[in-house]
Write a protein that holds these residues in place. Sequence first.
Motif, PDB file in Angstrom:
ATOM      1  N   GLU A   1       0.936  -1.335   0.045  1.00 19.43           N
ATOM      2  CA  GLU A   1      -0.056  -0.135  -0.150  1.00 19.43           C
ATOM      3  C   GLU A   1       0.886   1.198  -0.097  1.00 19.43           C
ATOM      4  OE1 GLU A   1      -0.315  -2.434   2.081  1.00 19.43           O
ATOM      5  OE2 GLU A   1      -2.313  -3.367   2.152  1.00 19.43           O
ATOM      6  N   CYS A   2       1.986   1.194   0.791  1.00 20.64           N
ATOM      7  CA  CYS A   2       2.542   2.344   0.766  1.00 20.64           C
ATOM      8  C   CYS A   2       3.585   2.472  -0.570  1.00 20.64           C
ATOM      9  CB  CYS A   2       3.838   2.201   1.915  1.00 20.64           C
ATOM     10  SG  CYS A   2       3.101   2.105   3.626  1.00 20.64           S
ATOM     11  N   PHE A   3       3.962   1.571  -1.025  1.00 16.48           N
ATOM     12  CA  PHE A   3       4.638   1.488  -2.433  1.00 16.48           C
ATOM     13  C   PHE A   3       3.765   2.273  -3.448  1.00 16.48           C
ATOM     14  CE2 PHE A   3       5.324  -0.095  -6.760  1.00 16.48           C
ATOM     15  CZ  PHE A   3       6.715  -0.070  -6.823  1.00 16.48           C
ATOM     16  N   HIS A   4       2.414   1.753  -3.349  1.00 20.36           N
ATOM     17  CA  HIS A   4       1.450   2.415  -4.407  1.00 20.36           C
ATOM     18  C   HIS A   4       1.176   4.165  -3.950  1.00 20.36           C
ATOM     19  CE1 HIS A   4      -0.336  -0.743  -6.613  1.00 20.36           C
ATOM     20  NE2 HIS A   4      -0.292  -1.400  -5.295  1.00 20.36           N
ATOM     21  N   LEU A   5       1.180   4.488  -2.855  1.00 21.05           N
ATOM     22  CA  LEU A   5       1.363   5.796  -2.540  1.00 21.05           C
ATOM     23  C   LEU A   5       2.485   6.527  -2.820  1.00 21.05           C
ATOM     24  CD1 LEU A   5      -0.226   5.430   1.071  1.00 21.05           C
ATOM     25  CD2 LEU A   5      -1.461   6.505  -0.857  1.00 21.05           C
ATOM     26  N   GLU A   6       3.708   6.007  -2.489  1.00 21.94           N
ATOM     27  CA  GLU A   6       5.050   6.592  -3.246  1.00 21.94           C
ATOM     28  C   GLU A   6       4.951   6.857  -4.527  1.00 21.94           C
ATOM     29  OE1 GLU A   6       7.582   4.272   0.310  1.00 21.94           O
ATOM     30  OE2 GLU A   6       7.689   3.571  -1.495  1.00 21.94           O
ATOM     31  N   GLU A   7       4.443   5.808  -5.243  1.00 23.63           N
ATOM     32  CA  GLU A   7       4.342   5.998  -6.801  1.00 23.63           C
ATOM     33  C   GLU A   7       3.498   7.138  -7.147  1.00 23.63           C
ATOM     34  OE1 GLU A   7       6.695   4.578  -9.049  1.00 23.63           O
ATOM     35  OE2 GLU A   7       7.308   4.098  -7.217  1.00 23.63           O
ATOM     36  N   ALA A   8       2.484   7.211  -6.764  1.00 24.22           N
ATOM     37  CA  ALA A   8       1.449   8.294  -6.951  1.00 24.22           C
ATOM     38  C   ALA A   8       1.922   9.573  -6.503  1.00 24.22           C
ATOM     39  CB  ALA A   8      -0.146   8.122  -6.049  1.00 24.22           C
ATOM     40  N   ILE A   9       2.680   9.829  -5.526  1.00 24.93           N
ATOM     41  CA  ILE A   9       3.092  10.975  -4.970  1.00 24.93           C
ATOM     42  C   ILE A   9       4.261  11.539  -5.736  1.00 24.93           C
ATOM     43  CG2 ILE A   9       4.607  12.221  -3.146  1.00 24.93           C
ATOM     44  CD1 ILE A   9       2.835  10.754  -1.224  1.00 24.93           C
ATOM     45  N   LYS A  10       5.121  10.455  -6.229  1.00 28.92           N
ATOM     46  CA  LYS A  10       6.301  10.901  -7.158  1.00 28.92           C
ATOM     47  C   LYS A  10       5.731  11.185  -8.536  1.00 28.92           C
ATOM     48  CE  LYS A  10       8.625   7.011  -6.795  1.00 28.92           C
ATOM     49  NZ  LYS A  10      10.000   6.146  -6.696  1.00 28.92           N
ATOM     50  N   GLN A  11       4.854  10.633  -9.251  1.00 33.50           N
ATOM     51  CA  GLN A  11       4.196  11.126 -10.324  1.00 33.50           C
ATOM     52  C   GLN A  11       3.498  12.302 -10.429  1.00 33.50           C
ATOM     53  OE1 GLN A  11       1.890   7.516 -12.032  1.00 33.50           O
ATOM     54  NE2 GLN A  11       3.456   6.051 -11.565  1.00 33.50           N
ATOM     55  N   ARG A  12       2.766  12.548  -9.507  1.00 36.50           N
ATOM     56  CA  ARG A  12       1.815  13.696  -9.268  1.00 36.50           C
ATOM     57  C   ARG A  12       2.662  14.912  -9.086  1.00 36.50           C
ATOM     58  NH1 ARG A  12      -3.532  13.965  -5.860  1.00 36.50           N
ATOM     59  NH2 ARG A  12      -4.030  12.149  -6.974  1.00 36.50           N
TER      60      ARG A  12
ATOM     61  N   GLY B   1       6.224  15.097  -9.508  1.00 43.20           N
ATOM     62  CA  GLY B   1       7.401  14.964 -10.275  1.00 43.20           C
ATOM     63  C   GLY B   1       8.574  14.903  -9.351  1.00 43.20           C
ATOM     64  N   ILE B   2       8.610  14.308  -7.957  1.00 40.78           N
ATOM     65  CA  ILE B   2       9.783  14.184  -7.271  1.00 40.78           C
ATOM     66  C   ILE B   2      10.607  13.189  -7.667  1.00 40.78           C
ATOM     67  CG2 ILE B   2       8.920  15.866  -5.618  1.00 40.78           C
ATOM     68  CD1 ILE B   2       8.173  13.348  -3.772  1.00 40.78           C
ATOM     69  N   GLU B   3      11.819  13.091  -7.337  1.00 39.54           N
ATOM     70  CA  GLU B   3      12.618  11.773  -7.482  1.00 39.54           C
ATOM     71  C   GLU B   3      12.359  10.852  -6.649  1.00 39.54           C
ATOM     72  OE1 GLU B   3      16.502  13.471  -7.676  1.00 39.54           O
ATOM     73  OE2 GLU B   3      16.087  14.664  -9.437  1.00 39.54           O
ATOM     74  N   PHE B   4      12.338  10.976  -5.278  1.00 38.11           N
ATOM     75  CA  PHE B   4      12.131  10.267  -4.233  1.00 38.11           C
ATOM     76  C   PHE B   4      10.992  10.438  -3.165  1.00 38.11           C
ATOM     77  CE2 PHE B   4      13.438   9.963   0.244  1.00 38.11           C
ATOM     78  CZ  PHE B   4      13.376   8.794   0.682  1.00 38.11           C
ATOM     79  N   CYS B   5      10.444   9.354  -2.756  1.00 40.75           N
ATOM     80  CA  CYS B   5       9.386   9.292  -1.904  1.00 40.75           C
ATOM     81  C   CYS B   5       9.251   8.054  -0.761  1.00 40.75           C
ATOM     82  CB  CYS B   5       7.828   9.495  -2.253  1.00 40.75           C
ATOM     83  SG  CYS B   5       6.557   9.686  -1.409  1.00 40.75           S
ATOM     84  N   HIS B   6       9.336   8.458   0.313  1.00 41.36           N
ATOM     85  CA  HIS B   6       9.295   7.202   1.129  1.00 41.36           C
ATOM     86  C   HIS B   6       8.011   7.360   2.076  1.00 41.36           C
ATOM     87  CE1 HIS B   6      10.430   3.829   3.687  1.00 41.36           C
ATOM     88  NE2 HIS B   6      10.010   4.265   4.955  1.00 41.36           N
TER      89      HIS B   6
ATOM     90  N   LEU C   1       5.295  20.881  -1.779  1.00 42.81           N
ATOM     91  CA  LEU C   1       5.242  19.873  -3.222  1.00 42.81           C
ATOM     92  C   LEU C   1       5.012  20.622  -4.302  1.00 42.81           C
ATOM     93  CD1 LEU C   1       3.623  16.706  -1.501  1.00 42.81           C
ATOM     94  CD2 LEU C   1       6.017  16.763  -2.500  1.00 42.81           C
ATOM     95  N   ASN C   2       3.848  21.633  -4.281  1.00 42.13           N
ATOM     96  CA  ASN C   2       3.471  22.588  -5.243  1.00 42.13           C
ATOM     97  C   ASN C   2       4.597  23.347  -5.729  1.00 42.13           C
ATOM     98  OD1 ASN C   2       1.224  21.188  -5.759  1.00 42.13           O
ATOM     99  ND2 ASN C   2       0.002  22.589  -4.549  1.00 42.13           N
ATOM    100  N   SER C   3       5.747  23.739  -4.786  1.00 43.59           N
ATOM    101  CA  SER C   3       6.644  24.821  -5.046  1.00 43.59           C
ATOM    102  C   SER C   3       7.787  24.342  -5.910  1.00 43.59           C
ATOM    103  CB  SER C   3       7.416  25.196  -3.770  1.00 43.59           C
ATOM    104  OG  SER C   3       8.085  24.044  -3.187  1.00 43.59           O
ATOM    105  N   ASP C   4       7.837  22.964  -6.051  1.00 44.42           N
ATOM    106  CA  ASP C   4       9.012  22.493  -7.126  1.00 44.42           C
ATOM    107  C   ASP C   4      10.406  22.718  -6.348  1.00 44.42           C
ATOM    108  OD1 ASP C   4       7.325  21.746  -8.849  1.00 44.42           O
ATOM    109  OD2 ASP C   4       7.469  23.635 -10.013  1.00 44.42           O
ATOM    110  N   PHE C   5      10.437  22.734  -5.181  1.00 42.81           N
ATOM    111  CA  PHE C   5      11.504  22.807  -4.108  1.00 42.81           C
ATOM    112  C   PHE C   5      12.081  21.559  -4.073  1.00 42.81           C
ATOM    113  CE2 PHE C   5      10.708  27.238  -2.301  1.00 42.81           C
ATOM    114  CZ  PHE C   5      11.080  27.924  -3.379  1.00 42.81           C
ATOM    115  N   LEU C   6      11.327  20.539  -3.770  1.00 42.04           N
ATOM    116  CA  LEU C   6      11.567  19.213  -3.294  1.00 42.04           C
ATOM    117  C   LEU C   6      11.950  18.415  -4.426  1.00 42.04           C
ATOM    118  CD1 LEU C   6       8.973  18.472  -0.295  1.00 42.04           C
ATOM    119  CD2 LEU C   6      11.072  19.774  -0.326  1.00 42.04           C
ATOM    120  N   LYS C   7      13.056  17.748  -4.153  1.00 44.62           N
ATOM    121  CA  LYS C   7      13.584  16.416  -4.887  1.00 44.62           C
ATOM    122  C   LYS C   7      13.101  15.130  -4.045  1.00 44.62           C
ATOM    123  CE  LYS C   7      16.021  18.171  -8.246  1.00 44.62           C
ATOM    124  NZ  LYS C   7      15.730  19.485  -7.913  1.00 44.62           N
ATOM    125  N   GLY C   8      12.771  15.324  -2.756  1.00 43.85           N
ATOM    126  CA  GLY C   8      12.204  14.130  -2.097  1.00 43.85           C
ATOM    127  C   GLY C   8      11.355  14.483  -0.959  1.00 43.85           C
TER     128      GLY C   8
END
Length: 324
Positions: free
Chosen positions: A68-79, A81-86, A299-306
Amino acid sequence: MAQALGAAVIDEEASLATRAAWLYFAGGFTQAEVAARLNVPSVKAHRLISRASRDGLIRVFVDGPVAECFHLEEAIKQRWGIEFCHVSPDIGESGLPLKTLGLAGAAFLRSQLESGGEMVIGIGHGRTLAAAVAHLPQVPGTKARFVSLLGGLTRKFSASPFDVIHRLAERTGAEAYVMPMPVFANTAADRAVLVSQIGIADVFALARSATLMFAGIGEARAEGSLVASGMLRADEVADLERAGVEGEILSHFLGADGRVIETPLSQRSISVGVEDLHGRRVVAIAGGPSKTSAIRAVLNSDFLKGLITDEATARRLVGPIPGA
């Protein structure tokens, strides 16, 4: 049964074993409580916990993906555009999930330090960041250097309870450079004088060169940690709310759409500048019910990579995921 997810394959039983391990070892649940939480028989809960140990998932931290966490990580990265999410699994904490986030943040820091090589890691403030350092084991022999990304004193000139730079130095034996100044100067002119001082200017230069910037996320609320820690007054936070501020990172204030909102406080902030965040490896750690809007703004600021966050917060950020 294995379910293919792009290039990755998540074993559903292994996923359940990882979640059981988080609940048992990190959450402090009994075997019976794990069984009730996962809606499985007690004997299966025992088998899942045993599998986690047998498969080498239990060390200082619990390694391994929860589906379940994996799905959420992928959704956040795609929405965003960040490189890393845990996304750290839910272990039933109410309010701010400091334990699960602290463990996840410590695992991230440990992986960075054990990757080897020289690096400069810039460190921000926050209760969650402090929890990550509290869970970090001794990591001797690192070539990393730590540096504060913003001032570490409150209005009363007491050290912030969330200043973690000294504890990092103790756990790693690494060099650590602090900014022995308030987070906000009295005036913009005072700020200019403070940051130009010999030594302080060198620390700022080092902070701007950081290979990784690891920061917490704040919120514009009178009940939030910015007021509780003495960094801001309640009336100043009220001014931020009226200006449309939703989130804060490294003393920079953001609207819901991620745009930087300049306020009188911005000119007095003793921290790395907005221009120093663009294009850098900035990773934030934050979670909890009250932080969702603030995290979304950052997240909307585009500052984050992760981003490191918890399962419940991740669900609020992305909403229902089809097929998850």
